[in-house]
Each structure stands twice: as structure tokens, then as C-alpha cells.
Design a protein around this motif. Structure first.
Motif, PDB file in Angstrom:
ATOM      1  N   ASN A  13       0.837  -1.195   0.000  1.00  0.00           N
ATOM      2  CA  ASN A  13       0.000   0.000   0.000  1.00  0.00           C
ATOM      3  C   ASN A  13       0.875   1.250   0.000  1.00  0.00           C
ATOM      4  OD1 ASN A  13       0.908   0.338   2.651  1.00  0.00           O
ATOM      5  ND2 ASN A  13      -1.015  -0.363   3.580  1.00  0.00           N
ATOM      6  N   SER A  14       0.263   2.415   0.130  1.00  0.00           N
ATOM      7  CA  SER A  14       1.011   3.672   0.043  1.00  0.00           C
ATOM      8  C   SER A  14       2.033   3.840   1.161  1.00  0.00           C
ATOM      9  CB  SER A  14       0.042   4.859   0.059  1.00  0.00           C
ATOM     10  OG  SER A  14      -0.730   4.864   1.253  1.00  0.00           O
ATOM     11  N   LYS A  15       1.863   3.078   2.250  1.00  0.00           N
ATOM     12  CA  LYS A  15       2.793   3.157   3.380  1.00  0.00           C
ATOM     13  C   LYS A  15       3.844   2.053   3.341  1.00  0.00           C
ATOM     14  CE  LYS A  15      -0.607   5.374   6.407  1.00  0.00           C
ATOM     15  NZ  LYS A  15      -1.345   5.287   7.698  1.00  0.00           N
ATOM     16  N   GLY A  16       3.828   1.251   2.279  1.00  0.00           N
ATOM     17  CA  GLY A  16       4.806   0.184   2.134  1.00  0.00           C
ATOM     18  C   GLY A  16       4.454  -1.098   2.856  1.00  0.00           C
ATOM     19  N   LYS A  17       3.207  -1.215   3.317  1.00  0.00           N
ATOM     20  CA  LYS A  17       2.772  -2.429   4.019  1.00  0.00           C
ATOM     21  C   LYS A  17       2.214  -3.429   3.013  1.00  0.00           C
ATOM     22  CE  LYS A  17      -0.359  -4.130   7.610  1.00  0.00           C
ATOM     23  NZ  LYS A  17      -1.418  -3.764   8.593  1.00  0.00           N
ATOM     24  N   SER A  18       2.575  -4.713   3.190  1.00  0.00           N
ATOM     25  CA  SER A  18       2.109  -5.744   2.278  1.00  0.00           C
ATOM     26  C   SER A  18       0.611  -5.981   2.431  1.00  0.00           C
ATOM     27  CB  SER A  18       2.859  -7.056   2.541  1.00  0.00           C
ATOM     28  OG  SER A  18       2.378  -8.081   1.688  1.00  0.00           O
ATOM     29  N   THR A  19      -0.097  -5.997   1.300  1.00  0.00           N
ATOM     30  CA  THR A  19      -1.541  -6.244   1.301  1.00  0.00           C
ATOM     31  C   THR A  19      -1.904  -7.471   0.478  1.00  0.00           C
ATOM     32  OG1 THR A  19      -1.863  -4.768  -0.598  1.00  0.00           O
ATOM     33  CG2 THR A  19      -2.041  -3.791   1.602  1.00  0.00           C
ATOM     34  N   GLY A  20      -0.895  -8.223   0.044  1.00  0.00           N
ATOM     35  CA  GLY A  20      -1.162  -9.421  -0.742  1.00  0.00           C
ATOM     36  C   GLY A  20      -0.015  -9.716  -1.680  1.00  0.00           C
ATOM     37  N   ALA A  21      -0.290 -10.569  -2.657  1.00  0.00           N
ATOM     38  CA  ALA A  21       0.759 -10.971  -3.594  1.00  0.00           C
ATOM     39  C   ALA A  21       0.146 -11.418  -4.913  1.00  0.00           C
ATOM     40  CB  ALA A  21       1.596 -12.101  -3.004  1.00  0.00           C
ATOM     41  N   VAL A  22       0.950 -11.318  -5.966  1.00  0.00           N
ATOM     42  CA  VAL A  22       0.609 -11.883  -7.268  1.00  0.00           C
ATOM     43  C   VAL A  22       1.678 -12.907  -7.591  1.00  0.00           C
ATOM     44  CG1 VAL A  22       0.250 -11.462  -9.721  1.00  0.00           C
ATOM     45  CG2 VAL A  22      -0.471  -9.753  -8.052  1.00  0.00           C
ATOM     46  N   ARG A  23       1.260 -14.130  -7.930  1.00  0.00           N
ATOM     47  CA  ARG A  23       2.210 -15.200  -8.224  1.00  0.00           C
ATOM     48  C   ARG A  23       1.971 -15.744  -9.626  1.00  0.00           C
ATOM     49  NH1 ARG A  23       0.637 -17.426  -2.569  1.00  0.00           N
ATOM     50  NH2 ARG A  23       1.958 -16.136  -1.220  1.00  0.00           N
ATOM     51  N   TYR A  24       3.092 -16.047 -10.303  1.00  0.00           N
ATOM     52  CA  TYR A  24       3.050 -16.615 -11.639  1.00  0.00           C
ATOM     53  C   TYR A  24       3.810 -17.937 -11.640  1.00  0.00           C
ATOM     54  CZ  TYR A  24       1.951 -11.785 -13.012  1.00  0.00           C
ATOM     55  OH  TYR A  24       1.395 -10.538 -13.135  1.00  0.00           O
ATOM     56  N   ARG A  25       3.288 -18.896 -12.381  1.00  0.00           N
ATOM     57  CA  ARG A  25       3.996 -20.153 -12.612  1.00  0.00           C
ATOM     58  C   ARG A  25       4.087 -20.390 -14.106  1.00  0.00           C
ATOM     59  NH1 ARG A  25       2.375 -25.397 -13.401  1.00  0.00           N
ATOM     60  NH2 ARG A  25       0.209 -24.881 -12.842  1.00  0.00           N
ATOM     61  N   VAL A  26       5.305 -20.620 -14.601  1.00  0.00           N
ATOM     62  CA  VAL A  26       5.506 -20.863 -16.028  1.00  0.00           C
ATOM     63  C   VAL A  26       5.069 -22.292 -16.340  1.00  0.00           C
ATOM     64  CG1 VAL A  26       7.163 -20.967 -17.907  1.00  0.00           C
ATOM     65  CG2 VAL A  26       7.418 -19.230 -16.112  1.00  0.00           C
ATOM     66  N   VAL A  27       4.073 -22.429 -17.203  1.00  0.00           N
ATOM     67  CA  VAL A  27       3.531 -23.735 -17.558  1.00  0.00           C
ATOM     68  C   VAL A  27       4.293 -24.353 -18.722  1.00  0.00           C
ATOM     69  CG1 VAL A  27       1.479 -24.976 -18.337  1.00  0.00           C
ATOM     70  CG2 VAL A  27       1.246 -23.072 -16.719  1.00  0.00           C
ATOM     71  N   SER A  28       4.541 -23.564 -19.755  1.00  0.00           N
ATOM     72  CA  SER A  28       5.234 -24.107 -20.926  1.00  0.00           C
ATOM     73  C   SER A  28       5.835 -22.977 -21.751  1.00  0.00           C
ATOM     74  CB  SER A  28       4.274 -24.915 -21.803  1.00  0.00           C
ATOM     75  OG  SER A  28       3.252 -24.091 -22.332  1.00  0.00           O
ATOM     76  N   ILE A  29       6.804 -23.330 -22.577  1.00  0.00           N
ATOM     77  CA  ILE A  29       7.447 -22.389 -23.494  1.00  0.00           C
ATOM     78  C   ILE A  29       7.493 -23.034 -24.877  1.00  0.00           C
ATOM     79  CG2 ILE A  29       9.558 -21.108 -24.027  1.00  0.00           C
ATOM     80  CD1 ILE A  29      10.193 -21.073 -21.070  1.00  0.00           C
ATOM     81  N   SER A  30       7.095 -22.285 -25.883  1.00  0.00           N
ATOM     82  CA  SER A  30       7.097 -22.819 -27.248  1.00  0.00           C
ATOM     83  C   SER A  30       7.643 -21.775 -28.210  1.00  0.00           C
ATOM     84  CB  SER A  30       5.683 -23.232 -27.674  1.00  0.00           C
ATOM     85  OG  SER A  30       4.802 -22.118 -27.645  1.00  0.00           O
ATOM     86  N   THR A  31       8.150 -22.254 -29.351  1.00  0.00           N
ATOM     87  CA  THR A  31       8.726 -21.367 -30.363  1.00  0.00           C
ATOM     88  C   THR A  31       8.127 -21.682 -31.726  1.00  0.00           C
ATOM     89  OG1 THR A  31      10.814 -21.203 -29.141  1.00  0.00           O
ATOM     90  CG2 THR A  31      10.852 -20.585 -31.458  1.00  0.00           C
ATOM     91  N   ASP A  32       7.699 -20.626 -32.429  1.00  0.00           N
ATOM     92  CA  ASP A  32       7.152 -20.761 -33.777  1.00  0.00           C
ATOM     93  C   ASP A  32       7.953 -19.896 -34.731  1.00  0.00           C
ATOM     94  OD1 ASP A  32       4.978 -22.468 -33.111  1.00  0.00           O
ATOM     95  OD2 ASP A  32       3.918 -20.737 -32.280  1.00  0.00           O
ATOM     96  N   SER A  33       8.130 -20.389 -35.950  1.00  0.00           N
ATOM     97  CA  SER A  33       8.851 -19.645 -36.985  1.00  0.00           C
ATOM     98  C   SER A  33       7.957 -19.512 -38.201  1.00  0.00           C
ATOM     99  CB  SER A  33      10.152 -20.366 -37.353  1.00  0.00           C
ATOM    100  OG  SER A  33      10.853 -19.656 -38.351  1.00  0.00           O
ATOM    101  N   VAL A  34       7.753 -18.256 -38.654  1.00  0.00           N
ATOM    102  CA  VAL A  34       6.884 -17.996 -39.800  1.00  0.00           C
ATOM    103  C   VAL A  34       7.669 -17.233 -40.857  1.00  0.00           C
ATOM    104  CG1 VAL A  34       4.768 -16.882 -40.582  1.00  0.00           C
ATOM    105  CG2 VAL A  34       4.856 -17.922 -38.307  1.00  0.00           C
ATOM    106  N   ALA A  35       7.610 -17.694 -42.080  1.00  0.00           N
ATOM    107  CA  ALA A  35       8.304 -17.018 -43.177  1.00  0.00           C
ATOM    108  C   ALA A  35       7.709 -15.639 -43.397  1.00  0.00           C
ATOM    109  CB  ALA A  35       8.201 -17.843 -44.453  1.00  0.00           C
TER     110      ALA A  35
END
Length: 215
Positions: A13-35
Motif C-alpha cells: 500500500n502507500s505506506k509500504g505495508k504488504s496487502t497481498g501478492a501476485v504469483r506466476y507459474r511458467v507452464v510451458s514455453i514454445s517457439t514458432d517460426s513464420v516465413a
């Protein structure tokens, strides 16, 4: 990023106190190539993530699937990362469809350069009728500084600074739109991602910040 990786941002918050969190988990990574033109291939690397918003007691408040991708010298974050969950609280138990416009983050930007707008649109409806559109738009994005050191719980990073306007809107119908505008400052390291985000009201008062806690 790599498959199975976990990232966490502390919400302060505006006073620097923690009010929660956002978490991410990487599920997969893929690569595509298009001419492309002159037979030159354009390579796109996509990263699928699971996103969760948590309160201070670790209770899940919202979850979302996201896709980040990299093409040429630019990384794009999913516009759905910008969803205004506060604006959706009054529409609990309704049907929702989501549409995101990606936000660009150049790997080697020039100070003073403008960046495209993006954000999230949520259509709220019942089985028989459309109820409202809840929209978050990050616009007038401008890179205002070269690399500067930014220290967060995850460490110290060399970051670019991007200043933007942030508009939250809820439209029940075309002639009834409630808007709330403010400012946003993002600090990002091309090798890591977004390190810190600060949200301000239209008068310039700090409302909230999100800082990288682990990656």
C-alpha cells in the motif's frame, strides 16, 4: 523464463505495508517460426503462465491464464495482466469473457520513445443479456529514462523507466460510463521482466506498488 519457474510480486500500500501478492507459474514455453518478407523467418517465443492474486492470509482471490511472447527485439506481456479485479467485485457469479491487448517492452529502447497502449477488457453478462464492460487501458506510454538501479526484495536490477496513464472504466451502456484515471510507472529489466510498478491517482498520490519478491 523456464518451465516450472515461479515468480512472485508483493503488493504494497502507500505506506509500504504488504496487502497481498501476485504469483506466476511458467507452464510451458514454445517457439514458432513464420516465413516473412524476403524469405526471412520471424521467430516468436511464447510463454504460458498461471497467474494468481492472493490476500495477506494467502487466500486466492482470482486466477488467470496468461501468455507472454517475444518477437524480434521486443517482449510483450499479456494485457490480461492489467485486469481491474476491484471493478469486478460487484459482478460476482456472473459470466465473464476476457480480451487482452498486449503491452510491448523493447529490449533496447531509446529514451523518449513512445510505446503502444494495451490492457484488458472484461465483458460481464448473464445467460440472456450483456450487463457491463469493465476495461483497463494503459496508454500514453513513454520511456523517460535509460537504465537506473532499482532495489526490490528479489535484488537490485538495472531498469528502464516507463511512465503511462492508466484508465479504469465500467460501462453499463454506451451513455453510462464510469471512469477513473491515474498514472503508472513501470521499471523493467529486459533480462528479467517487470521489476516494480507504482500506481498513482490523478493528483499524483501513490496508491499501490508491486515489487518483485522472487523469480
Amino acid at each position: 523464463m523456464h518451465a516450472g519457474q515461479n515468480l512472485e510480486y508483493q503488493i504494497l500500500n502507500s505506506k509500504g505495508k504488504s496487502t497481498g501478492a501476485v504469483r506466476y507459474r511458467v507452464v510451458s514455453i514454445s517457439t514458432d517460426s513464420v516465413a516473412h518478407k524476403k524469405n526471412k523467418a520471424v521467430v516468436t517465443t511464447s510463454v504460458r503462465l498461471k497467474s494468481g492474486l492472493y490476500d495477506p492470509t494467502n487466500l486466492v482471490l482470482a486466477q488467470q491464464d496468461l501468455t507472454f511472447f517475444c518477437r524480434n527485439d521486443t517482449t510483450f506481456t499479456d494485457g490480461l495482466r492489467e485486469i481491474n479485479y476491484e471493478g469486478l467485485k460487484s459482478f460476482r457469479d456472473r459470466r465473464m469473457t476476457y480480451q487482452g491487448t498486449p503491452l510491448a517492452w523493447p529490449n533496447q529502447p531509446a529514451p523518449g520513445s513512445a510505446l503502444g497502449e494495451g490492457g484488458a477488457l472484461v465483458q460481464v453478462s448473464s445467460p440472456s443479456v450483456a450487463i457491463a464492460k469493465v476495461k483497463t487501458t494503459v496508454l500514453k506510454r513513454k520511456l523517460v529514462a535509460g537504465r537506473i538501479p532499482v532495489t526490490v526484495p528479489a535484488g537490485t536490477f538495472s531498469c528502464y523507466m516507463v511512465k503511462s496513464e492508466r484508465e479504469l472504466a465500467t460501462a453499463a451502456r454506451a451513455d453510462l460510463v464510469l471512469k477513473n484515471a491515474g498514472r503508472e510507472i513501470d521499471y523493467y529489466d529486459p533480462a528479467v521482466g517487470i521489476i516494480k510498478t507504482e500506481y498513482y491517482d490523478k493528483k499524483g498520490k501513490l496508491l499501490q506498488s508491486r515489487v518483485l519478491a522472487r523469480h
